[in-house]
Design an enzyme around this catalytic site. Structure first.
Site, PDB file in Angstrom:
ATOM      1  N   ASP A 413       0.821  -1.204   0.000  1.00  0.00           N
ATOM      2  CA  ASP A 413       0.000   0.000   0.000  1.00  0.00           C
ATOM      3  C   ASP A 413       0.858   1.259   0.000  1.00  0.00           C
ATOM      4  OD1 ASP A 413      -2.692   1.280   0.418  1.00  0.00           O
ATOM      5  OD2 ASP A 413      -1.715   1.974   2.250  1.00  0.00           O
ATOM      6  N   GLU A 466       0.949  -0.575  -5.142  1.00  0.00           N
ATOM      7  CA  GLU A 466       0.006   0.519  -5.366  1.00  0.00           C
ATOM      8  C   GLU A 466       0.853   1.783  -5.469  1.00  0.00           C
ATOM      9  OE1 GLU A 466      -3.581   3.109  -3.378  1.00  0.00           O
ATOM     10  OE2 GLU A 466      -1.932   2.325  -2.210  1.00  0.00           O
TER      11      GLU A 466
END
Length: 734
Positions: A413, A466
């Site tokens: 993330d 990401e």
């Protein structure tokens, strides 16, 4: 023996430190010690009325310990260094225990060396709480729990729980100075024991009670303690999957991901990991997804963070059950050939007092300077990736999920926030790197090291980034100067195409390039096309809610968009609810509106997603060369007036090519000529306007015969009917 025997007395300052829980080296005082006059046993038992050393086998008394300090210090001279247990009488009863302060060092020399170097890759095995069996000095096997915690600047560390009335004076730990780790074996404790650490900071100040950073299990929030996990290894039955997962997750394979927030997918019927498995697995199978991606399952105190502010980097969230039941979910998914991707957050952590924040009274896991260590967008601390021990903590967490829990991939993330020191910061709010630049060199090094370790420790597992910027080489191998990820979310494709689809068709000609621009860079990285949870929250509306027009057009737009996505180069990701055309945007308290499946239009979208997945997996041209230019060619790229796009997808030489045509206006187009690489009959293998999906059933009657009219640099061509707001897919019959 005289109770005032000078051999058993403790220096007043030492006694005071023990009694007030301020002694940093309890093993130098408590337990059994050889003095000039003989062997002395000392024990601190603040609740005891009497303490007796007894023979471990016969239970007969060896010596009575006398109270040498009124606040609970007992001592006696023993006839020699003999084995013993302690019989402790309190106002509430009698306990017989093994003395924690007779056991030798717990951590091995290699572990201590690697800890000190910050190069340990399996801290989940070394730190934390582990049920184990130790050998006492007299050779007996003693069962209990081994605790170890990294807190180099603490002046005292203790294990506390109901077993010692949460009294930090009772079980102070031994410090392994060379590694900054505190350790203690407490006999008699078992799996399920609830505990925390009590620490004194560098100046002797009492810190907030801390959960174990490396605990495998934790209490359900808002409770904040850690729990000793079961020692029994999970009985995995997914050997076949584990052996082939590397091949199945390669860039030339079909990967279609169903993204799930586990506590809100079907909350009324899936209250734990086991019931979630019962319903989720057959559902995912029926839709044809190859993988499930879970929003972070790591223990996190605030449910509204969706898991993206975790504190338990080694513990599956207890809201849905035990670590064993989570492992069972993974195992059951693997048994039916479905991979498991976990969202993982190494960028930042929450400021909760019981967590990592100023863990030992100093900025241990975070940076001291808020210009490096505080994230103003999320009000969280940023991991200090320039510190080897912190890197080892996070590397070990990744290894833990990929090996102990058999996860097949980690979706890392907020990578962009890690790569840039000025990420979401104003002038004066960040510190340049050593060369004066904005790049975070420590994060780059960490991510490269992460990819190297994962490939060696978890064969076949992959890493997905990401990453929302144009940082080069995200999926290039680390040894070639890249970050070493296997895939990267294509955020640019998602933003551009969604923006286009939100436009009224009458305006789309002015935004035509937003649908084609992604192909300019589509093969610069190995991409995943993400329609993720981030696109259906915070007022963005649901995917269906973004589509323009009346009800029929909104559904048709969404179906056409899915057809475009599933045939576009890149692996696929769809957040839960997208497959049934959820009308409301998602929140962790709202979940998925399953009642919508009582309505034909929503049923049609669900069936389309299943058919797209089936087609995607059946046609190698749609995935074999996802990351190569020779797997794609434009046929119609410039018909902005009619908002028509057409392209070919190619696989290996032996794979049939696939033709894709999108008409993104509500006007049907008749006799639209498109060049194809070969003559013969081209069968229409999917039409998003089919009646079974809720469309108007406009199409090509099952297919068209190509004629010898050259077009679009091909020797043959088709005259097609293009349904309104639809994507059609054709392939040659032979």
């Amino acid at each position: 023996m005289n109770a005032l025997d000078p051999d058993t007395l403790i220096h007043p300052d030492v006694a005071t430190a023990i009694i007030h829980g301020r002694h940093g080296d309890p093993f130098s005082v408590l337990g059994i010690h050889t003095t000039r006059e003989g062997v002395v046993l000392r024990s601190f038992q603040p609740e005891a009325t009497s303490v007796v050393a007894i023979n471990p086998e016969s239970g007969q008394e060896i010596a009575t310990l006398h109270r040498v300090h009124g606040d609970g210090i007992f001592a006696a001279r023993l006839p020699g260094r003999t084995g013993y247990r302690l019989k402790i009488v309190t106002a509430t009863g009698t306990d017989i225990i093994d003395d924690p302060y007779v056991f030798p060092n717990l951590l091995g020399d290699l572990d201590v060396y690697l800890l000190a170097e910050g190069r340990h890759e399996d801290l989940g095995r070394v730190l934390g709480a582990h049920v184990t069996t130790m050998h006492s000095p007299d050779g007996r096997e003693v069962e209990g729990v081994r605790f170890a915690v990294w807190a180099p600047n603490a002046t005292r560390a203790s294990v506390i729980g109901s077993f010692n009335h949460w009294d930090g004076r009772c079980h102070p730990m031994r410090k392994r100075v060379e590694a900054g780790v505190w350790e203690l074996f407490i006999p008699g404790l078992t799996a399920g024991t609830i505990y925390k650490y009590e620490l004194l900071g560098p100046n002797g100040e009492l810190l907030p009670l801390k959960a174990d950073p490396v605990a495998w299990y934790a209490e359900i929030p808002p409770a904040t303690a850690s729990i000793v996990a079961s020692p029994a290894p999970f009985q995995w039955t997914d050997e076949q999957w584990m052996q082939q997962r590397g091949r199945l997750q390669a860039a030339d394979q079909p990967i279609s991901i169903y993204e799930v927030h586990p506590t809100s997918w079907m909350p009324a019927k899936c209250g734990d990991w086991n019931t979630l498995a019962d319903r989720l697995i057959p559902y995912v199978q029926s839709l044809g997804f190859t993988h499930v991606e879970f929003l972070p399952v790591m223990e996190h105190p605030f449910g509204g963070s969706w898991g993206y502010q975790p504190l338990g980097q080694f513990a599956p969230m207890a809201r849905l059950g035990t670590p064993e039941s989570f492992a069972s979910l993974v195992n059951r998914l693997h048994e039916v050939g479905i991979g498991v991707i976990l969202d993982w957050v190494p960028a930042h952590f929450p400021t909760d007092a019981h967590g990592l924040a100023r863990f030992d009274g100093t900025a241990l896991y975070e940076h001291e300077d808020p210009r490096e260590g505080y994230h103003y967008d999320w009000n969280t601390y940023i991991y200090n990736l320039g510190r080897n021990e912190v890197r080892a903590f996070l590397i070990s967490s990744a290894v833990h999920w990929l090996t102990y829990f058999h996860a097949d991939a980690l979706r890392v993330d907020a990578v962009a926030s890690m790569l840039y020191r000025d990420y979401s910061r104003k002038h004066g709010e960040w510190i340049p790197n050593m060369y004066g630049g904005r790049e975070n060199l420590e994060s780059v090094s960490f991510l490269q090291h992460l990819s190297t370790v994962v490939k060696s420790r978890a064969p076949g597992a992959v890493l997905i980034a990401e990453e929302s910027t144009a940082w080069p080489g995200v999926t290039r191998p680390a040894h070639e100067g890249g970050l070493g990820f296997d895939y990267k979310w294509n955020m640019g494709w998602m933003h551009d195409t969604l923006h286009y689809m939100q436009e009224d068709p009458v305006n789309r000609s002015w935004h035509h390039d937003q649908m084609t621009f992604g192909l300019v860079y589509a093969f610069s990285e190995k991409f995943v096309l993400p329609l993720s949870h981030d696109e259906v929250v915070h007022g963005k509306r649901s995917l269906l809610g973004r589509m323009p027009g009346d009800e029929w057009q909104r559904f048709a737009n969404l179906r056409a968009y899915y057809g475009f996505m599933w045939t576009h180069p890149g692996k696929k990701l769809l957040f839960m609810g997208g497959e049934i055309a959820q009308e409301q945007e998602w929140s962790e308290g709202h979940g998925t509106d399953w009642y919508l499946l009582d309505r034909p239009n929503h049923q049609g979208v669900q069936r389309l997603v299943a058919d797209l997945n089936m087609l995607y997996r059946a046609e190698p041209a749609l995935y074999r060369k996802d990351c190569a230019w020779d797997g794609f060619s434009w046929l119609v790229i410039d018909d902005r007036t009619q908002s028509v796009f057409a392209y070919m997808r190619y696989g290996a030489d032996s794979d049939a090519p696939v033709l894709v045509v999108c008409n993104l206006t509500p006007v049907p187009r008749h006799d639209y000529r498109i060049g194809v690489p070969q003559g013969g009959y081209w069968r229409e293998i999917l039409n998003t306007d089919a009646g079974i999906y809720g469309g108007s059933n406009t199409g090509n009657g099952g297919g068209r015969m190509a004629d010898a009219t050259p077009s679009h640099h091909h020797p043959a061509s088709l005259q097609l009917t293009l349904p309104p707001l639809a994507t059609i897919i054709l392939k040659p019959e032979s």
